[in-house]
Write a protein that holds these residues in place. Structure first.
Motif, PDB file in Angstrom:
ATOM      1  N   VAL A 401     -18.588  26.521  56.096  1.00 50.80           N
ATOM      2  CA  VAL A 401     -18.756  25.739  54.871  1.00 50.80           C
ATOM      3  C   VAL A 401     -18.531  26.627  53.654  1.00 50.80           C
ATOM      4  CG1 VAL A 401     -20.314  24.257  53.557  1.00 50.80           C
ATOM      5  CG2 VAL A 401     -20.415  24.288  56.063  1.00 50.80           C
ATOM      6  N   ARG A 402     -17.719  26.145  52.747  1.00 51.75           N
ATOM      7  CA  ARG A 402     -17.467  26.848  51.493  1.00 51.75           C
ATOM      8  C   ARG A 402     -18.102  26.051  50.355  1.00 51.75           C
ATOM      9  NH1 ARG A 402     -15.450  32.028  52.295  1.00 51.75           N
ATOM     10  NH2 ARG A 402     -14.016  31.983  54.062  1.00 51.75           N
ATOM     11  N   GLN A 403     -18.967  26.693  49.620  1.00 51.07           N
ATOM     12  CA  GLN A 403     -19.618  26.029  48.501  1.00 51.07           C
ATOM     13  C   GLN A 403     -18.987  26.494  47.191  1.00 51.07           C
ATOM     14  OE1 GLN A 403     -23.776  26.880  48.879  1.00 51.07           O
ATOM     15  NE2 GLN A 403     -24.102  25.322  50.453  1.00 51.07           N
ATOM     16  N   TYR A 404     -18.898  25.575  46.259  1.00 47.36           N
ATOM     17  CA  TYR A 404     -18.297  25.885  44.970  1.00 47.36           C
ATOM     18  C   TYR A 404     -19.199  25.371  43.866  1.00 47.36           C
ATOM     19  CZ  TYR A 404     -14.300  26.572  47.965  1.00 47.36           C
ATOM     20  OH  TYR A 404     -13.485  27.003  48.959  1.00 47.36           O
ATOM     21  N   LYS A 405     -19.163  26.071  42.765  1.00 46.97           N
ATOM     22  CA  LYS A 405     -19.947  25.632  41.617  1.00 46.97           C
ATOM     23  C   LYS A 405     -19.332  24.363  41.032  1.00 46.97           C
ATOM     24  CE  LYS A 405     -21.422  30.303  40.386  1.00 46.97           C
ATOM     25  NZ  LYS A 405     -21.427  31.360  39.342  1.00 46.97           N
ATOM     26  N   GLN A 406     -20.192  23.528  40.525  1.00 48.18           N
ATOM     27  CA  GLN A 406     -19.722  22.271  39.950  1.00 48.18           C
ATOM     28  C   GLN A 406     -18.754  22.513  38.797  1.00 48.18           C
ATOM     29  OE1 GLN A 406     -20.044  19.069  40.870  1.00 48.18           O
ATOM     30  NE2 GLN A 406     -20.973  19.920  42.739  1.00 48.18           N
ATOM     31  N   GLU A 407     -18.964  23.625  38.066  1.00 50.67           N
ATOM     32  CA  GLU A 407     -18.051  23.924  36.964  1.00 50.67           C
ATOM     33  C   GLU A 407     -16.630  24.143  37.479  1.00 50.67           C
ATOM     34  OE1 GLU A 407     -20.816  25.518  37.604  1.00 50.67           O
ATOM     35  OE2 GLU A 407     -22.178  25.004  35.957  1.00 50.67           O
ATOM     36  N   GLU A 408     -16.515  24.816  38.630  1.00 59.78           N
ATOM     37  CA  GLU A 408     -15.198  25.077  39.209  1.00 59.78           C
ATOM     38  C   GLU A 408     -14.543  23.778  39.654  1.00 59.78           C
ATOM     39  OE1 GLU A 408     -13.190  27.753  42.812  1.00 59.78           O
ATOM     40  OE2 GLU A 408     -15.371  27.745  42.497  1.00 59.78           O
ATOM     41  N   ILE A 409     -15.335  22.891  40.270  1.00 59.54           N
ATOM     42  CA  ILE A 409     -14.790  21.617  40.731  1.00 59.54           C
ATOM     43  C   ILE A 409     -14.340  20.772  39.537  1.00 59.54           C
ATOM     44  CG2 ILE A 409     -15.313  19.483  41.973  1.00 59.54           C
ATOM     45  CD1 ILE A 409     -15.077  21.964  43.727  1.00 59.54           C
ATOM     46  N   ARG A 410     -15.175  20.710  38.494  1.00 62.58           N
ATOM     47  CA  ARG A 410     -14.812  19.909  37.313  1.00 62.58           C
ATOM     48  C   ARG A 410     -13.539  20.449  36.659  1.00 62.58           C
ATOM     49  NH1 ARG A 410     -20.506  19.611  36.410  1.00 62.58           N
ATOM     50  NH2 ARG A 410     -20.421  21.409  35.006  1.00 62.58           N
ATOM     51  N   GLU A 411     -13.408  21.768  36.641  1.00 62.60           N
ATOM     52  CA  GLU A 411     -12.212  22.362  36.047  1.00 62.60           C
ATOM     53  C   GLU A 411     -10.957  21.949  36.807  1.00 62.60           C
ATOM     54  OE1 GLU A 411     -10.326  26.819  35.270  1.00 62.60           O
ATOM     55  OE2 GLU A 411     -12.494  26.575  35.601  1.00 62.60           O
ATOM     56  N   LEU A 412     -11.044  21.926  38.139  1.00 61.48           N
ATOM     57  CA  LEU A 412      -9.895  21.513  38.945  1.00 61.48           C
ATOM     58  C   LEU A 412      -9.613  20.020  38.782  1.00 61.48           C
ATOM     59  CD1 LEU A 412     -10.577  23.555  42.206  1.00 61.48           C
ATOM     60  CD2 LEU A 412      -8.679  23.879  40.619  1.00 61.48           C
ATOM     61  N   VAL A 413     -10.681  19.222  38.678  1.00 63.19           N
ATOM     62  CA  VAL A 413     -10.507  17.777  38.475  1.00 63.19           C
ATOM     63  C   VAL A 413      -9.739  17.521  37.186  1.00 63.19           C
ATOM     64  CG1 VAL A 413     -11.724  15.625  37.951  1.00 63.19           C
ATOM     65  CG2 VAL A 413     -12.502  17.074  39.841  1.00 63.19           C
ATOM     66  N   GLU A 414     -10.151  18.197  36.122  1.00 66.20           N
ATOM     67  CA  GLU A 414      -9.501  17.984  34.826  1.00 66.20           C
ATOM     68  C   GLU A 414      -8.089  18.558  34.800  1.00 66.20           C
ATOM     69  OE1 GLU A 414     -12.103  19.745  32.015  1.00 66.20           O
ATOM     70  OE2 GLU A 414     -13.742  18.300  32.353  1.00 66.20           O
ATOM     71  N   LYS A 415      -7.916  19.711  35.411  1.00 61.85           N
ATOM     72  CA  LYS A 415      -6.616  20.382  35.346  1.00 61.85           C
ATOM     73  C   LYS A 415      -5.550  19.631  36.125  1.00 61.85           C
ATOM     74  CE  LYS A 415      -4.381  24.849  36.177  1.00 61.85           C
ATOM     75  NZ  LYS A 415      -4.579  26.255  36.609  1.00 61.85           N
ATOM     76  N   HIS A 416      -5.921  19.087  37.308  1.00 62.40           N
ATOM     77  CA  HIS A 416      -4.914  18.488  38.183  1.00 62.40           C
ATOM     78  C   HIS A 416      -5.061  16.974  38.316  1.00 62.40           C
ATOM     79  CE1 HIS A 416      -3.614  22.481  39.317  1.00 62.40           C
ATOM     80  NE2 HIS A 416      -4.858  22.806  39.661  1.00 62.40           N
ATOM     81  N   ASP A 417      -6.061  16.408  37.610  1.00 56.65           N
ATOM     82  CA  ASP A 417      -6.257  14.962  37.629  1.00 56.65           C
ATOM     83  C   ASP A 417      -6.434  14.453  39.059  1.00 56.65           C
ATOM     84  OD1 ASP A 417      -6.567  12.405  36.708  1.00 56.65           O
ATOM     85  OD2 ASP A 417      -4.401  11.993  36.630  1.00 56.65           O
ATOM     86  N   VAL A 418      -7.435  15.005  39.750  1.00 54.37           N
ATOM     87  CA  VAL A 418      -7.716  14.619  41.131  1.00 54.37           C
ATOM     88  C   VAL A 418      -9.188  14.260  41.251  1.00 54.37           C
ATOM     89  CG1 VAL A 418      -5.890  16.041  42.138  1.00 54.37           C
ATOM     90  CG2 VAL A 418      -8.148  17.033  41.743  1.00 54.37           C
ATOM     91  N   THR A 419      -9.554  13.694  42.404  1.00 51.37           N
ATOM     92  CA  THR A 419     -10.949  13.361  42.656  1.00 51.37           C
ATOM     93  C   THR A 419     -11.730  14.633  42.968  1.00 51.37           C
ATOM     94  OG1 THR A 419     -10.623  13.073  45.022  1.00 51.37           O
ATOM     95  CG2 THR A 419     -10.232  11.139  43.609  1.00 51.37           C
TER      96      THR A 419
END
Length: 487
Positions: A401-419
């Motif tokens: 399992v790889r855990q990621y900070k919510q900030e990192e996930i939100r950044e990817l969501v905004e940058k690439h327009d994905v879920t």
């Protein structure tokens, strides 16, 4: 394909096993050379001569040297000859003849070989000459010098022990300088015998009658001594009894033949004694009677002039703690192990939620555990499938399992327009791409074209991708029921 891989694995394992068994049998259990072993000294063979005639037998061999092929050169003073043998003790040739003419040898004592320049240097004590031959025993030249004993070849000099000083000559035999005089004082010598030179140009001399080992720098200044001139004949504190021949191995350890101790004593270049071999007087193999010269043949093997036993003994000297029974094992065979591991190990997958849902639903086949060694998933994917029934896919056993900070996930969501789910998988895929190593077989298992598009857009070639149907086809899985479809 599966059968081919299995065959390759079996053949490789068979070869490794056969090599290990052959080594153990021939080199550990049945080594014919392991005849006598004494405190790390293993007798290999002895040379008594090269024929049955009296003048073909060894008589009081004194000096010994070896070339870069391991050929052994032995001086025989009473016969006025130098005899040459190969590294198995087979006779090659002898050269020199008794007399006073140029090229004759009336009393050869010490010998040194310069393999690089093709020269053999012989100290003839009776004729007061340093005589130079080529490697085939053909006379080249000679230099007159008082009471020469043993030559040693340095980088661009010959260092020659005499009854008193150490003479320095050019490689063609021209006298350049001398150090010391016949004396018991520091810096003096009394019948010095063996001489060796290290890679830094320091010179080591067995100062025989002063019963000490002396280290000199390239200017002739004394660096240190071990042992001291005896206060009496039976002085127990003199350290060395009668140091004679010297040899040096590739680790620049100095091997001193101590004739009165019937032993070989080993020192490092700082003067510390690190080992001792032999010490038993007699005529059995591995025993000595007034040993004299010594030469290093390579691979821990030494030739020793066992003077009063009229032979040369060839022995292997192993410093305690340096060698075990597998010291000579062909370790290159171990390079096959990574190849075997690469063939044996199952794939590593990076799986997204869509793919995992399809696989986990197929409880009867348990596809992923059949094929994958590890499955890298995000925390979101793991949380969804970690509570499946026990008889279903044991996902938790193989999941990383790889855990990621919510900030990192939100950044990817905004940058690439994905879920968020796609963003988590994208972060995981990027990380595993950076960690990919040689022979690492990594597969992205997903249905999301957006992830593929982002990875390829970064200019990186993504690992091989696979969807569910390709997964079934690739691993030749026959479904008993139709595979479920993604929702």
């Amino acid at each position: 394909m599966v059968r081919t891989k299995t065959l390759i694995i079996l053949v490789a394992i068979l070869l490794l096993t056969m090599a290990a068994l052959a080594y153990f049998y021939f080199y550990v259990l049945n080594n014919p050379n392991d005849q006598v072993e004494n405190q790390g000294m293993t007798h290999l063979f002895s040379i008594y001569g090269w024929g049955d005639k009296p003048d073909e037998l060894m008589k009081r061999p004194t000096g010994v040297a070896a070339d870069d092929k391991g050929n052994i050169y032995v001086t025989l003073p009473s016969r006025g000859k130098v005899a040459e043998f190969d590294n198995n003790g087979n006779f090659i040739r002898s050269f020199g003849s008794q007399g006073m003419a140029p090229g004759s040898l009336r009393g050869p004592i010490g010998v040194a070989v310069d393999s690089q320049r093709g020269r053999v240097y012989v100290a003839d004590r009776e004729r007061f000459r340093l005589v130079i031959f080529n490697l085939q025993g053909k006379y080249i030249s000679e230099t007159t010098i008082m009471s020469p004993v043993t030559p040693a070849v340095g980088k661009d000099r010959i260092y020659l022990s005499t009854f008193g000083p150490i003479a320095i000559l050019s490689l063609d035999g021209k006298i350049l300088n001398s150090w010391g005089s016949r004396s018991r004082a520091l810096g003096g010598f009394d019948y010095p015998h063996g001489v060796v030179v290290d890679n830094r140009g320091n010179i080591y001399v067995s100062d025989t009658n002063n019963t000490r080992l002396v280290a000199l720098n390239k200017k002739g200044d004394v660096l240190w001594t071990r042992g001291r001139p005896p206060a009496a004949v039976l002085d127990p504190k003199k350290g060395l009894n009668l140091p004679a021949g010297l040899a040096m191995d590739e680790k620049e350890r100095i091997y001193v033949v101590d004739a009165f101790d019937f032993a070989i004593k080993v020192f490092n270049t700082r003067g510390n004694q690190v080992a001792q071999f032999g010490g038993s007087a007699g005529n059995l193999e591995g025993q000595f009677n007034m040993p004299d010269g010594i030469a290093y043949m390579g691979n821990k093997v030494f030739a020793i002039a066992d003077k009063f036993n009229d032979r040369v003994q060839v022995v292997r000297l192993t410093i305690p703690g340096e060698e075990g029974p597998f010291d000579n094992f062909p370790w290159w065979l171990l390079l096959l192990i990574p190849l075997l591991m690469a063939l044996l190990r199952r794939k590593k997958f990076i799986a997204n939620e869509d793919f995992m849902e399809l696989v986990v639903q197929d409880q009867k086949l348990r596809l992923l555990t059949q094929v994958a060694k590890r499955v890298h998933v995000s925390q979101q994917v793991f949380d969804r499938f970690a509570d499946y029934e026990e008889d279903a896919l044991k996902f938790a056993d193989i999941a990383i399992v790889r855990q990621y900070k919510q900030e990192e996930i939100r950044e990817l969501v905004e940058k690439h327009d994905v879920t968020e789910n796609t963003a988590a998988f994208l972060a995981l895929a990027k990380k595993k791409l950076a960690e990919k190593i040689l022979l690492g077989r990594l597969t992205l298992a997903f249905e999301d074209e957006k992830v593929r598009e982002v990875l390829e857009g970064n200019g990186k070639k993504p690992p091989k991708t696979i969807n569910y149907q390709e997964f079934l086809d690739k691993y030749e899985v026959e479904e008993e029921e139709a595979a479920p479809q993604a929702t």
